[in-house]
Design a protein around this motif. Structure first.
Motif, PDB file in Angstrom:
ATOM      1  N   ASP A 111       0.826  -1.206   0.000  1.00  0.00           N
ATOM      2  CA  ASP A 111       0.000   0.000   0.000  1.00  0.00           C
ATOM      3  C   ASP A 111       0.860   1.256   0.000  1.00  0.00           C
ATOM      4  OD1 ASP A 111      -0.006  -1.405   2.853  1.00  0.00           O
ATOM      5  OD2 ASP A 111       0.067   0.751   3.218  1.00  0.00           O
ATOM      6  N   TYR A 115      -0.752   3.478  -2.701  1.00  0.00           N
ATOM      7  CA  TYR A 115      -1.532   4.625  -2.237  1.00  0.00           C
ATOM      8  C   TYR A 115      -0.719   5.915  -2.302  1.00  0.00           C
ATOM      9  CZ  TYR A 115      -5.218   1.681  -0.088  1.00  0.00           C
ATOM     10  OH  TYR A 115      -6.247   0.804   0.156  1.00  0.00           O
ATOM     11  N   LEU A 119       1.513   6.096  -6.982  1.00  0.00           N
ATOM     12  CA  LEU A 119       0.156   6.405  -7.480  1.00  0.00           C
ATOM     13  C   LEU A 119       0.210   7.085  -8.850  1.00  0.00           C
ATOM     14  CD1 LEU A 119      -2.841   6.285  -6.978  1.00  0.00           C
ATOM     15  CD2 LEU A 119      -2.677   8.299  -5.545  1.00  0.00           C
ATOM     16  N   SER A 123      -1.511   5.655 -12.157  1.00  0.00           N
ATOM     17  CA  SER A 123      -2.499   6.462 -12.866  1.00  0.00           C
ATOM     18  C   SER A 123      -2.124   6.558 -14.348  1.00  0.00           C
ATOM     19  CB  SER A 123      -2.547   7.854 -12.219  1.00  0.00           C
ATOM     20  OG  SER A 123      -3.338   8.723 -12.979  1.00  0.00           O
ATOM     21  N   CYS A 136      -2.236  -4.906  -5.245  1.00  0.00           N
ATOM     22  CA  CYS A 136      -1.725  -4.179  -4.080  1.00  0.00           C
ATOM     23  C   CYS A 136      -2.047  -5.022  -2.853  1.00  0.00           C
ATOM     24  CB  CYS A 136      -2.392  -2.818  -3.973  1.00  0.00           C
ATOM     25  SG  CYS A 136      -2.242  -2.082  -2.328  1.00  0.00           S
ATOM     26  N   ASP A 138      -2.475  -4.778   0.761  1.00  0.00           N
ATOM     27  CA  ASP A 138      -2.711  -3.607   1.607  1.00  0.00           C
ATOM     28  C   ASP A 138      -2.665  -4.021   3.075  1.00  0.00           C
ATOM     29  OD1 ASP A 138      -3.608  -1.411   2.936  1.00  0.00           O
ATOM     30  OD2 ASP A 138      -5.455  -1.163   1.782  1.00  0.00           O
ATOM     31  N   ALA A 152      -2.804   4.390   3.550  1.00  0.00           N
ATOM     32  CA  ALA A 152      -3.791   3.311   3.649  1.00  0.00           C
ATOM     33  C   ALA A 152      -4.135   2.986   5.096  1.00  0.00           C
ATOM     34  CB  ALA A 152      -3.255   2.060   2.966  1.00  0.00           C
ATOM     35  N   LYS A 173      -7.204   6.281   2.654  1.00  0.00           N
ATOM     36  CA  LYS A 173      -7.501   6.818   1.325  1.00  0.00           C
ATOM     37  C   LYS A 173      -8.363   5.824   0.548  1.00  0.00           C
ATOM     38  CE  LYS A 173      -4.096   8.956  -0.969  1.00  0.00           C
ATOM     39  NZ  LYS A 173      -2.838   9.067  -1.744  1.00  0.00           N
ATOM     40  N   LEU A 175      -8.589   4.291  -2.327  1.00  0.00           N
ATOM     41  CA  LEU A 175      -7.848   3.988  -3.551  1.00  0.00           C
ATOM     42  C   LEU A 175      -8.739   3.319  -4.600  1.00  0.00           C
ATOM     43  CD1 LEU A 175      -5.051   4.056  -4.924  1.00  0.00           C
ATOM     44  CD2 LEU A 175      -4.625   1.784  -3.994  1.00  0.00           C
ATOM     45  N   ILE A 178     -10.367   5.998  -6.464  1.00  0.00           N
ATOM     46  CA  ILE A 178      -9.395   6.743  -7.273  1.00  0.00           C
ATOM     47  C   ILE A 178      -9.073   5.946  -8.538  1.00  0.00           C
ATOM     48  CG2 ILE A 178      -7.004   7.574  -7.351  1.00  0.00           C
ATOM     49  CD1 ILE A 178      -7.315   8.128  -4.303  1.00  0.00           C
ATOM     50  N   TRP A 179      -8.839   4.673  -8.339  1.00  0.00           N
ATOM     51  CA  TRP A 179      -8.561   3.817  -9.497  1.00  0.00           C
ATOM     52  C   TRP A 179      -9.797   3.770 -10.420  1.00  0.00           C
ATOM     53  CZ3 TRP A 179      -5.824  -1.086  -7.009  1.00  0.00           C
ATOM     54  CH2 TRP A 179      -4.473  -0.782  -6.776  1.00  0.00           C
TER      55      TRP A 179
END
Lengths: 305, 309, 420
Positions: A111, A115, A119, A123, A136, A138, A152, A173, A175, A178-179
């Protein structure tokens, strides 16, 4: 499709491709998830790894993999995957390599990388529609350096860098969202203690092309402070309490794959872990426990509408 | 200079022991070095820590090659070459093993000419969790050198352990002082060692490293599954044992959940544990639906094996 | 053979094109961008095979480059200054993987303060990374260097990544006539890349770039990398002879210009060295016995070449377009370490720092440097290091400081009176 292959736990593979002898801690939730995942992906894979606990899976001259492995650095494993994937495509295209020598490219990071530091490279790999699977593990902190908090880390958890009476002041977060906001073909959460759910998702992911990302919740006896034998139990409690929602993002929609009908109170999950012991002794911290419960409740209220 | 090495498993408090002893020596007016040595291994894996103490400035550094005292906090490590317990011991070295087995028996087993002592694990037969404490081991070392007073030992324990809470301090004090008393008859048996002499020294066998091209010299493993050669079963202190009468050949949850891939399923559908790699996390025991797996202390399981052979 | 006008960037792109590169991970940065734009347009128009991918950073770019090379394709990439530093972790990393590929660095001064013009602190920061370094002084050399670099990089006795360095603006944006060799000729000089057993294939599992525990294995891997880099000295000489045979122009590890009978020698790297060449000609005309020594190969350091060329000289002026804070010129330091104890009655050495951030070096300055080194040789005493910086420049600087309102009074007190 995938749902057909793994209908019950009985259908799960028992090939145990990932071999023993690694220096991961006894009861490691990440290793548990990884070996379950590896049995489904198979050995025609190259794991591109970022700095984290799992870096130590392969220490010269010992590797637990029956397939391939490349260690990169903390921030850029997805870029390493890009280089490997592109090179394999080029070789096949130029007929310099038979297609059966092709490999599935799998990024493996903790993570800390997923995270945080990595990142941006993740992205960008999604932007480029890189054909890869990202896993990941985590464990909610920088585990390999002694469990300092990461992005995380859950609210109130005690870590090596959040030792105060209220633990980590931040919030874990999101994630997954976000992903998912990148609109890749597939994003999912899994945990080793739910092997059937995990198997279905990994299979689904491996049948798709493009960026597919998995967050494997990884109970960590060393970093979270519990007896290794409880590793699976804690994973199950995380799901039953609603702390770790099992879900997937596919075709633009988020689907929860296992909705805990009657959720166990979060404190059942919290109280078995040393990192939350300050919430219960010497004095019960009702405020923090309620806050954590309220956040979980709010999440599921939204899910259940 | 006193050169003392502590061997134990990750999680058994070897670093704590070295710090307590280091502080105790320091309180006695010694120059001190104490340090743990980490590898990639984790909880349960063999680790060691060491202390140097001298009235002069200490210029040596790093691993102690010729220890005056070796303390082994877990007797299962003695027979494990990877633990390096016997590395560099000479007939002047004192070896102290935390064990219920008698010292004479160890001396025979090791065929070691020097002095071997044992101390029964503090709390043996009582609470399992307290079986090994850094304080007890530091207390033993303190007495064996004869250079650390009881008062300094106590002060060192308080100084080092107070952040962990008063309960931990009290437990360690109790254990440390009891071992300190227990070792009274051997007080001072560990003599300060001397430095390596120039006269007659063994010169290093330096070589001209030959160039080897990258096919050989890149940090790559051109093979699969080589980690099988690492016997992580040696980390185990508790062994899961399957009662095949009770095993209902479920869906092999034990095998799925085992993080080490150490449980396979045989032709008859029964799970089999690979004890060479099982680290003893006991997830299988807690997850087995018909409770067919139980935990046996490795020490006792090993004893059983010895009898069988 | 046909010559055409190409910028240094264009020449670099031609080098990559002729080398038949498979893969170009890229990231834009001034003054390098033209290279990847050129390659991109060739690939888009199918004038060139190969695949290009734009990463989100140089760190990722070098990771992808190394990973692709470690999979077994021929890789080219390019960067500059801040980008090179941003990728620094990966430079050391991929060199340790023994991933052979070529990266062009267009030198540019480092931040802070941020600037666009060239000096060599960026490339010298990569000195110890395991990348070999070739420094070009002309656009022709840029192209030739790229071809040489692939041969060197992929040679089984070496197998290390190579950086080809060219100066921003002075080469990157400057057009010069460049002879572009024929493709078939390049193909015979540079056969396709054979990754041997270091590559990813499903049928031959491999774990690359694994961790080590302990100093023993670590020392072995690191020293083998060093030995491979040292091998590159003789391999370079060997390839250079072949290069001459194929293309009819030499490509020596160290350029020696009018050094045979020279008593005093300038030592410089990169495109500014042609300025020293010009000054050498003028000084020769005036009866001075001067010459120029310019290493093209900087890693591995061509020690024997230097010793041979500098033997019997009276004085050496090393002009560094870089500065190691708290030490001085890097090339000066390296050369001193080579000469110390190696030459009887060794020459006097003097250190000059010039051309930082693209600051020009005039012919007059070279003439003066020659004077300084001659005097030093006569007196048998090395002068203190000298920054090439004039009173006029300082006066201009003062004007800027006044506008910037920077410690106005202080500046006035120290030099203001004299300047006014």
């Amino acid at each position: 499709m995938s749902e057909e292959t793994f209908k019950s736990v009985k259908d799960l593979p028992s090939t145990r491709l990932l071999c023993g002898g690694t220096p991961m801690c006894s009861g490691c939730g990440a290793l548990e998830a990884l070996h379950e995942i590896y049995d489904i992906l198979g050995k025609k894979t190259v794991f591109v790894n970022a700095a984290g606990c799992m870096t130590l899976l392969s220490i010269y001259p010992f590797t637990p993999f029956r397939g391939s492995w490349l260690y990169t650095a903390m921030a850029s494993a997805p870029a390493g995957a890009q280089g490997v994937r592109d090179a394999l495509d080029i070789l096949i295209e130029k007929k310099q390599m038979p297609p059966e020598d092709d490999l599935q490219v799998v990024v493996l990071t903790g993570d800390g990388a997923a995270y945080g530091m990595g990142l941006s490279s993740t992205s960008a790999a999604i932007d480029r529609e890189l054909d890869f699977l990202y896993i990941c593990y985590d464990n909610e902190g920088y585990g390999n350096t002694g469990q300092q908090f990461s992005a995380a880390t859950p609210h109130a958890a005690k870590t090596a860098t959040s030792k105060g009476p209220r633990g980590y002041p931040g919030y874990k977060k999101d994630l997954f969202s976000i992903w998912a906001a990148h609109k890749p073909p597939y994003v999912a959460t899994v945990v080793g203690s739910e092997p059937l759910d995990l198997a279905k998702k990994i299979e689904k992911a491996s049948e798709l092309k493009g960026p597919r990302l998995i967050i494997a919740f990884s109970p960590c006896p060393t970093g979270w402070g519990f007896d290794p034998k409880l590793s699976v139990e804690i994973g199950k409690l995380a799901v039953k309490s609603g702390v770790w929602p099992l879900k997937e993002y596919i075709d633009g929609k988020v689907i929860h794959t296992k909705i805990p009908r009657k959720r166990v109170p979060v404190e059942e999950y919290l109280k078995v872990q040393g990192r939350f012991s300050h919430l219960f002794s010497p004095k019960r911290n009702e405020e923090l426990i309620s806050e954590i419960q309220a956040r979980v409740d709010a999440y599921w209220k939204e899910v259940e509408g | 200079m006193y050169r003392i090495r502590f061997h134990g498993r990750g999680g058994q408090g070897m670093k704590t022991a070295s710090r307590i002893l280091g502080t105790a020596f320091f309180l006695e007016g010694f120059e001190v070095q104490d340090a743990p040595r980490y590898g990639a291994e984790r909880r349960g894996a063999p680790i060691f820590a060491y202390v140097r103490a001298s009235k002069e400035a200490i210029n040596e550094r790093g691993i102690i090659k010729e220890p005056g005292l070796v303390i082994v906090a877990d007797d299962t490590l003695v027979a494990m070459p990877a633990a390096g317990v016997l590395q560099g011991v000479t007939e002047d070295t004192v070896i102290l093993i935390v064990s219920v087995i008698e010292a004479e028996l160890w001396k025979d087993r090791l065929n070691f000419p020097g002095r071997v002592l044992t101390v029964i694990p503090p709390g043996e037969g009582q609470s399992h969790e307290r079986a090994f404490t850094g304080g007890a081991i530091a207390g033993a070392a303190a007495r064996l050198t004869g250079a650390v007073s009881k008062a300094s030992l106590e002060e060192a324990i308080r100084e080092e352990l107070i952040p962990l809470g008063t309960k931990v301090v009290e437990e360690n004090l109790e254990d440390a002082l009891s071992v300190y008393e227990f070792m009274a008859e051997h007080e001072g048996c560990v003599a300060p060692g001397t430095a390596i002499a120039v006269e007659g020294f063994t010169p290093p066998n330096w070589v001209e490293l030959p160039f080897e091209d990258a096919r050989l010299s890149s940090p790559a493993i051109h093979a699969e599954a080589t980690s099988e050669q690492i016997k992580t079963g040696l980390w185990r202190t508790v062994r899961p044992v399957i009662d095949y009468e009770l095993c209902n050949r479920c869906s092999w949850l034990c095998s799925t959940f085992c993080p080490e891939s150490a449980i396979s399923v045989n032709e008859d559908g029964f799970p089999e544990i690979d004890y060479e790699h099982c680290k003893g996390c006991m997830i299988c025991m807690t997850q087995c639906p018909p409770h067919a797996i139980s935990g046996v202390l490795e020490r006792e399981a090993k004893g059983g094996e010895d009898n069988e052979t | 053979m046909k010559r055409r006008l190409l910028t240094g960037n264009g020449a670099a792109a031609w080098g990559a094109r002729l080398a038949n590169v498979d893969y170009v991970p890229a990231f834009p940065i001034t003054p390098q961008t033209e290279i990847i734009e050129t390659l991109g347009s060739w690939i888009d128009s199918k004038e060139m095979a190969g695949r290009m991918v734009t990463l989100e950073s140089e760190h990722s770019m070098v990771t992808a480059a190394g990973a692709a090379a470690a999979t077994g394709v021929r890789v080219f990439t390019a960067t500059s200054s801040q980008g090179l530093l941003y990728a620094m972790e990966m430079l050391y990393t991929v060199a340790g993987w023994r991933a052979p590929f070529v990266m062009v660095n267009v030198s540019r001064g480092l931040s802070a303060p941020i600037t666009l013009e060239p000096d060599h602190n960026d490339i010298l920061a990569a000195r110890d990374s395991g990348f070999l370094q070739i420094h070009a002084a002309t656009c022709q050399e840029v192209l030739d260097s790229v071809l040489m670099a692939y041969r060197l990089s992929e040679d089984a006795r070496v197998r290390l990544p190579v950086i080809v360095n060219l100066d921003g603006f002075y080469l990157s944006f400057t057009r010069e006539p460049v002879e572009v060799p024929k493709e078939d000729k390049v193909l015979s000089f540079l056969p396709p890349f054979d990754p041997e057993n270091i590559r990813f294939r499903a049928s031959t599992p491999i774990s690359q770039a694994v961790a080590v525990l302990g100093g023993g294995p670590y020392s072995y891997f690191r020293y083998e990398t060093h030995l491979a880099a040292l091998n590159a000295l003789s391999v370079f000489d060997e390839i250079s002879v072949e290069f001459g045979r194929f293309f009819g122009r030499s490509f020596d590890a160290v350029e020696a210009y009018r050094t045979e009978d020279a008593e005093f020698v300038f030592v410089m790297m990169g495109s500014f060295a042609t300025k020293a060449k010009e000054a050498t000609d003028r000084l020769r005309e005036a009866g001075w016995l001067v010459g120029l020594v310019r290493p093209k190969l900087f890693r591995p350091f061509p020690k024997e070449h230097f010793l041979k060329l500098l033997k019997g000289k009276k004085g050496i002026a090393v002009i560094d377009q870089n500065i190691s804070m708290g030490k001085g010129g890097v090339l000066y330091t390296e050369l001193a370490s080579v000469l110390y104890g190696s030459l009887d009655d060794g020459p006097v050495m003097a250190s000059f720092i010039g051309g930082l951030g693209g600051r020009d070096i005039s012919s007059e300055e070279f003439f003066e440097i020659a004077k300084v080194i001659r005097r030093a040789a006569e007196e048998g005493k090395a002068p203190p290091p000298r920054l090439l910086y004039t009173e006029e420049e300082l006066r201009e600087m003062r004007k800027l400081q006044v506008i910037a309102n920077a410690e106005r009074n202080q500046a006035g007190k120290r030099v203001g009176k004299k300047d006014e």
